[in-house]
Design a protein around this motif. Structure first.
Motif, PDB file in Angstrom:
ATOM      1  N   THR A 127       0.854  -1.184   0.000  1.00  0.00           N
ATOM      2  CA  THR A 127       0.000   0.000   0.000  1.00  0.00           C
ATOM      3  C   THR A 127       0.888   1.232   0.000  1.00  0.00           C
ATOM      4  O   THR A 127       1.823   1.321   0.811  1.00  0.00           O
ATOM      5  N   TRP A 178       1.217   5.267   0.497  1.00  0.00           N
ATOM      6  CA  TRP A 178       0.539   6.400   1.149  1.00  0.00           C
ATOM      7  C   TRP A 178       1.365   7.658   0.902  1.00  0.00           C
ATOM      8  O   TRP A 178       2.338   7.913   1.586  1.00  0.00           O
ATOM      9  N   ARG A 202       2.178  12.584  -4.659  1.00  0.00           N
ATOM     10  CA  ARG A 202       1.300  11.742  -5.480  1.00  0.00           C
ATOM     11  C   ARG A 202       2.027  11.275  -6.736  1.00  0.00           C
ATOM     12  O   ARG A 202       1.876  10.135  -7.168  1.00  0.00           O
ATOM     13  N   GLN A 215      -1.747  -1.104  -4.019  1.00  0.00           N
ATOM     14  CA  GLN A 215      -2.899  -0.253  -3.759  1.00  0.00           C
ATOM     15  C   GLN A 215      -2.387   1.132  -3.385  1.00  0.00           C
ATOM     16  O   GLN A 215      -1.279   1.267  -2.843  1.00  0.00           O
ATOM     17  N   VAL A 232      -3.240   4.975  -1.607  1.00  0.00           N
ATOM     18  CA  VAL A 232      -4.066   5.809  -0.736  1.00  0.00           C
ATOM     19  C   VAL A 232      -4.150   7.202  -1.347  1.00  0.00           C
ATOM     20  O   VAL A 232      -3.129   7.768  -1.765  1.00  0.00           O
ATOM     21  N   ASP A 233      -5.355   7.751  -1.393  1.00  0.00           N
ATOM     22  CA  ASP A 233      -5.564   9.109  -1.889  1.00  0.00           C
ATOM     23  C   ASP A 233      -6.018   9.976  -0.719  1.00  0.00           C
ATOM     24  O   ASP A 233      -7.198  10.011  -0.374  1.00  0.00           O
ATOM     25  N   SER A 293      -7.365  12.858   1.703  1.00  0.00           N
ATOM     26  CA  SER A 293      -8.459  13.790   1.489  1.00  0.00           C
ATOM     27  C   SER A 293      -7.947  15.138   0.998  1.00  0.00           C
ATOM     28  O   SER A 293      -6.899  15.633   1.437  1.00  0.00           O
ATOM     29  N   GLN A 343     -11.108   4.221   4.179  1.00  0.00           N
ATOM     30  CA  GLN A 343     -11.865   5.281   3.518  1.00  0.00           C
ATOM     31  C   GLN A 343     -11.117   5.858   2.329  1.00  0.00           C
ATOM     32  O   GLN A 343     -11.717   6.173   1.289  1.00  0.00           O
ATOM     33  N   TRP A 344      -9.821   6.016   2.461  1.00  0.00           N
ATOM     34  CA  TRP A 344      -9.017   6.677   1.421  1.00  0.00           C
ATOM     35  C   TRP A 344      -8.320   5.707   0.481  1.00  0.00           C
ATOM     36  O   TRP A 344      -7.652   6.130  -0.464  1.00  0.00           O
ATOM     37  N   LEU A 345      -8.451   4.427   0.727  1.00  0.00           N
ATOM     38  CA  LEU A 345      -7.751   3.454  -0.098  1.00  0.00           C
ATOM     39  C   LEU A 345      -8.386   3.400  -1.473  1.00  0.00           C
ATOM     40  O   LEU A 345      -9.598   3.208  -1.612  1.00  0.00           O
ATOM     41  N   GLN A 346      -7.571   3.593  -2.493  1.00  0.00           N
ATOM     42  CA  GLN A 346      -8.045   3.577  -3.872  1.00  0.00           C
ATOM     43  C   GLN A 346      -7.260   2.509  -4.627  1.00  0.00           C
ATOM     44  O   GLN A 346      -6.124   2.742  -5.026  1.00  0.00           O
ATOM     45  N   ASP A 400      -5.503   4.184 -17.565  1.00  0.00           N
ATOM     46  CA  ASP A 400      -4.546   3.864 -16.524  1.00  0.00           C
ATOM     47  C   ASP A 400      -3.342   3.122 -17.075  1.00  0.00           C
ATOM     48  O   ASP A 400      -2.763   2.255 -16.449  1.00  0.00           O
TER      49      ASP A 400
END
Length: 901
Positions: free
Chosen positions: A276, A278, A286, A304, A306-307, A309, A334-337, A360
């Protein structure tokens, strides 16, 4: 080093190849048998001469893979498809040559040979160390105490090998006046922790690839999920918030991802870890994690992202989080994309639907740190995007040679990955590139986009040659940008720059000056404004309208082009004139989406007429945003595809529009004859207009206009839809709705920042006079074809002399609808019959094959198919064989009611 490794492996290649290549003992014997690399029956043997693992294969041996011998290292590389470096590392591990822990993260011993007592000498020429020589750090003693925090250092973190032994430290410095973070590499040198200084005559940072921060925990908790964050302090904070994860980071920030060793996340032969990513809450974070996602995917990891907020402060990271463990877990979910399927799929896995990747795909700008990106293949050629030049290269299979491949990557890149006794194994390079192309899949060259404004999967994008401007800001063309399109580097456009966009009040001067030119039809000023506004963003439009400016000498045509249109378009415009050809224009546009301004588009002579028809065909293709491409063949059998997305402004004394399809795609703007005004009034008008053009229409105003237009692309697309529907209802024609509705949307964008309502669009259309525009384009091709036949002058042989009448006049005479003293109804009917025409009751019969009709339509698009076209007329019907005049004139015909004529 490699020489020491080969010495240590000498005499042990049988056991090395059994252990690392999985070869059975029978394949490591000196007898003819199938080759473990290429198969066959008896082409291979292993003789291990002089203990160097020598072997021979008639099919794949030798440096060129065309037959010959090789060493044990060669065989290991071919069977396992390893690079030379990876093969060396694995042999080192097997032979136990590396010290405790992971030898990849320890400096290699350097023999002094100069009486230096084993001290590592300075080495020059290493990449990334500028002009100063680089000194190799030493491995610190196991009991070495951490370095002291001194001279501004406020925190430090230790980087260790897989066994936990310390290697080097990163110290964070107190921010200076600029507020920027500062870091130091503390390595063991000359018996102590060296503190680097600008006064040092050398550099001594730990060499790449550097170990990950938190590396020992990866081995200790091999089943735990991995969380990657930015920065050591953030990693320590994240480890407390997510104890079920192994939290790691890397040294030297977002630009050093390529200098870290990510191999422990996907050990050789094992499935990659679940990872993951982050990022910090900022654009650099990003982008860095996007690059890392691509890199880890290629290693087989399940990734995976994380985006964080958008409401978080700029630069926020997990060290700023004041959460409980439960809150941290909740925010993660909640933020996992999850990355889209193509990006998250481990390397080598197949796409279940085998479809082309959508938005993508790997970033168009590269961004993976590789010198090039393989885009895929098409027919007999492969496509690559150079990470250095940013351009797309097409290489045919036969072109995968040294001369072309060094354009993809420097020679040292190929020498490192594909070494041979004579330099580079180019056959192996070509083979691997073919495999990479096949793995990347079919590549559509139409995905390559040049300069101009584009609509990219629901978002506007401005390509200025060497940089991209999106809603997220400006970035170099070689930086990563996730898209299914490929934006290649081209010559730089200045674009709008950093000027402030025009306001509605400031834009009024552009509209006012356009309407002051002396137009035949007042609405022409509005249409010109619309075209100028839309020109720089034509690539982002669904429909691209064209205009043709016509005027006589002294009417102001040159002033419009040179002093109004050109300054407002800036360097986006492609300016051409005179004898420009379709091929030259097409090749100059290439993959760009730019407006074309064509002055002196005259077609007086027949060669000029043919040349202009080719250019009009190009403009016709450019109008609509369809999937159709323009195909051009070559003597070599290769097909070139073109997708033209330009808007055209042609200027001449008279137009060359012949086909109905061209009439409906070009708005004809005509200037009035200057002689219509008295000389004094004319001079006063031009004096005032000249003054205002000089004062207001400047390149600076053009940049401000482009800045406004680019910022309003989503609104303009919405406005074009509203105006198109309203114009289609007004003109009772969808084609005219597309043409004039889009132009009106461009003009509207200077009057408002929001899209119009249906009522506002209809009111705007009703406020202009459109009769002349609808008349010039309302005739369908079948009506124009019939008119051309009826308007043709035919010679009539009377009793005492020959006279000329149009075919339409003869039809009226034969139908007794007119009277002529010299031509009777019977003579008119005979003359018509010789042309392939005949009256029968209330119908005109037109032969399908009569040569005289073919001669009438010879210079038109209907010369070989007028019968099919005429059947579209209201009430037209097919008729069986009809006798027109004499033998040989019995043909099928089209019966047209006289009421249609």
């Amino acid at each position: 080093m490699a020489t020491d490794l080969m010495t240590a492996a000498n005499g042990r290649w049988r056991e090395i190849l059994e252990a690392l290549a999985g070869l059975p003992a029978e394949q490591l014997s000196n007898r003819h048998q199938p080759c473990p690399a290429c198969g066959g029956r008896d082409r291979y043997r292993f003789d291990d001469r002089d203990g160097n693992g020598s072997w021979f294969c008639n099919q794949c041996g030798g440096k060129d893979h065309l037959g010959g011998g090789g060493t044990g290292m060669d065989l290991l590389m071919r069977v396992r498809r390893w690079s030379f470096r990876l093969a060396c590392e694995e042999v080192e591990r097997y032979l136990g040559l590396e010290p405790q822990g992971n030898g990849l993260h320890r400096p290699q011993p350097v023999s002094s040979g100069n009486g230096s007592g084993g001290k590592a000498p300075a080495a020059t020429g290493l990449p990334g160390h500028g002009s100063r020589p680089w000194r190799q750090p030493e491995v610190p003693p196991a009991d070495a105490a951490p370095p002291e925090l001194e001279r501004g250092a406020i925190a430090q973190w230790c980087y260790r090998d897989a066994s936990g032994a310390q290697l080097f430290w990163i110290q964070r410095l107190c921010p200076g006046r600029s507020g920027r973070k500062g870091f130091l590499h503390r390595v063991w040198l000359d018996g102590g922790w060296h503190r680097p200084s600008r006064r040092d005559p050398f550099s001594c940072e730990w060499p790449a690839p550097r170990p990950l921060y938190g590396l020992p925990r990866l081995g200790q908790r091999s089943e735990a999920p991995v969380l990657v964050v930015e920065g050591e302090g953030t990693a320590d904070a994240a480890a407390r918030l997510f104890p079920e994860h192994v939290v790691i980071s890397w040294a030297n920030g977002t630009n050093a991802i390529g200098k870290a060793d990510w191999q422990p996340l996907a050990p050789l032969g094992l499935t990659g870890r679940a990872v993951t990513l982050w990022p910090d809450a900022d654009a650099p974070g990003r982008k860095a994690m996007a690059r890392l996602a691509a890199l880890l995917r290629d290693q087989g990891c399940l990734v995976q992202l994380v985006d964080p907020s958008a409401e978080l402060p700029q630069g926020w990271d997990l060290a700023d989080a004041n959460w409980t463990l439960a809150e941290a877990a909740e925010h993660l979910q909640q933020w996992l994309q999850p990355l889209p399927a193509e990006a998250a799929r481990p390397a080598g896995a197949s796409d279940p639907e085998d479809q082309e990747p959508a938005s993508d795909e790997p970033p168009a700008g590269g961004g993976t740190g590789d010198p090039f990106q393989c885009l895929g293949y098409d027919g007999e050629a492969s496509y690559y995007r150079s990470g250095r030049s940013g351009q797309v290269l097409r290489l045919a299979r036969s072109a995968h040679t040294a001369t072309h491949l060094v354009a993809l990557a420097p020679l040292r890149h190929w020498e490192t990955l594909y070494p041979s006794r004579t330099g580079v194994n180019w056959a192996a390079v070509a083979s691997d590139l073919y495999e990479s192309s096949i793995a990347a899949g079919l590549f559509c060259p139409e995905r390559v986009r040049g300069r101009g404004a584009w609509w990219d999967d629901g978002r506007p994008l401005l390509h200025l040659g060497d940089r991209l401007v999106s809603e997220e800001g400006e970035q170099p063309i070689t930086a990563p940008y996730r898209s299914r399109f490929v934006y290649q580097r081209m010559s730089r456009l200045d674009g709008p720059g950093d000027v402030a966009p025009l306001s509605v009040q400031e834009a009024a001067v552009i509209v006012g000056i356009a309407n002051r030119f002396r137009w035949d039809v007042p609405a022409s000023g509005t249409l010109l404004v619309g075209w100028v506004v839309l020109g720089p963003i034509c690539g982002s439009l669904r429909w691209r309208p064209h205009i043709w400016l016509t005027a006589g000498a002294g009417s102001g045509k040159s002033a419009i082009l040179d002093r109004y249109v050109t300054p407002l378009l800036g360097d986006f415009a492609l300016l051409v004139s005179g004898s420009t050809t379709e091929a030259g224009l097409r090749q100059s546009i290439g993959s760009d989406a730019v407006p074309v301004v064509f002055d002196e588009a005259e077609s007086n002579e027949r060669p000029d007429q043919q040349r202009m028809q080719g250019i009009l065909a190009l403009a016709r293709v450019a109008s609509s945003e369809s999937g159709a491409a323009l195909l051009k063949g070559s003597p070599s059998g290769e097909v070139s595809r073109y997708r033209v997305r330009s808007m055209f402004l042609l200027s001449s004394i008279a137009t060359a529009l012949k086909q109905g399809a061209d009439h409906s795609r070009f708005a004809q703007l005509s200037l009035r004859n200057p002689a219509d005004l008295a000389k004094a009034e004319r001079e006063a008008h031009w004096a005032g207009l000249d003054r205002d053009l000089e004062r207001h229409i400047t390149p600076e105003l053009g940049r401000q206009l482009i800045a406004r237009t680019v910022g309003l692309i989503p609104m303009i697309r919405q406005a074009a839809g509203v105006f198109t529907r309203a114009a289609a209802r007004h003109f009772d024609s969808q084609r005219l709705g597309d043409q004039y509705g889009t132009l009106l949307a461009g003009a509207w964008s200077l009057l408002s920042d929001v899209a119009p309502t249906e009522a506002e669009a209809e009111l705007c259309i009703a406020s202009h006079e459109w009769e002349s525009y609808s008349q010039s384009t309302e005739l369908a091709d079948e009506q124009r074809c019939l008119q051309m036949i009826l308007q043709y002058p035919a010679r009539v042989e009377c009793a005492d002399r020959t006279v000329t009448r149009t075919i339409g006049e003869l039809v009226e005479l034969a139908a007794h609808q007119a009277h002529d003293l010299e031509i009777s109804a019977e003579l008119a009917a005979q003359t018509l019959a010789r042309q392939g025409l005949r009256l029968e009751q209330d119908q005109l019969l037109v032969s399908n094959t009569a040569q005289p009709i073919g001669a009438i339509l010879r210079e038109t698009a209907w010369a070989n198919g007028w019968s099919v076209l005429l059947l579209r007329l209201s009430g037209a019907q097919r008729r069986g064989p009809v006798r027109f005049c004499g033998a040989g004139m019995v043909t099928r015909a089209v019966a047209i009611p006289l009421a249609v004529l």
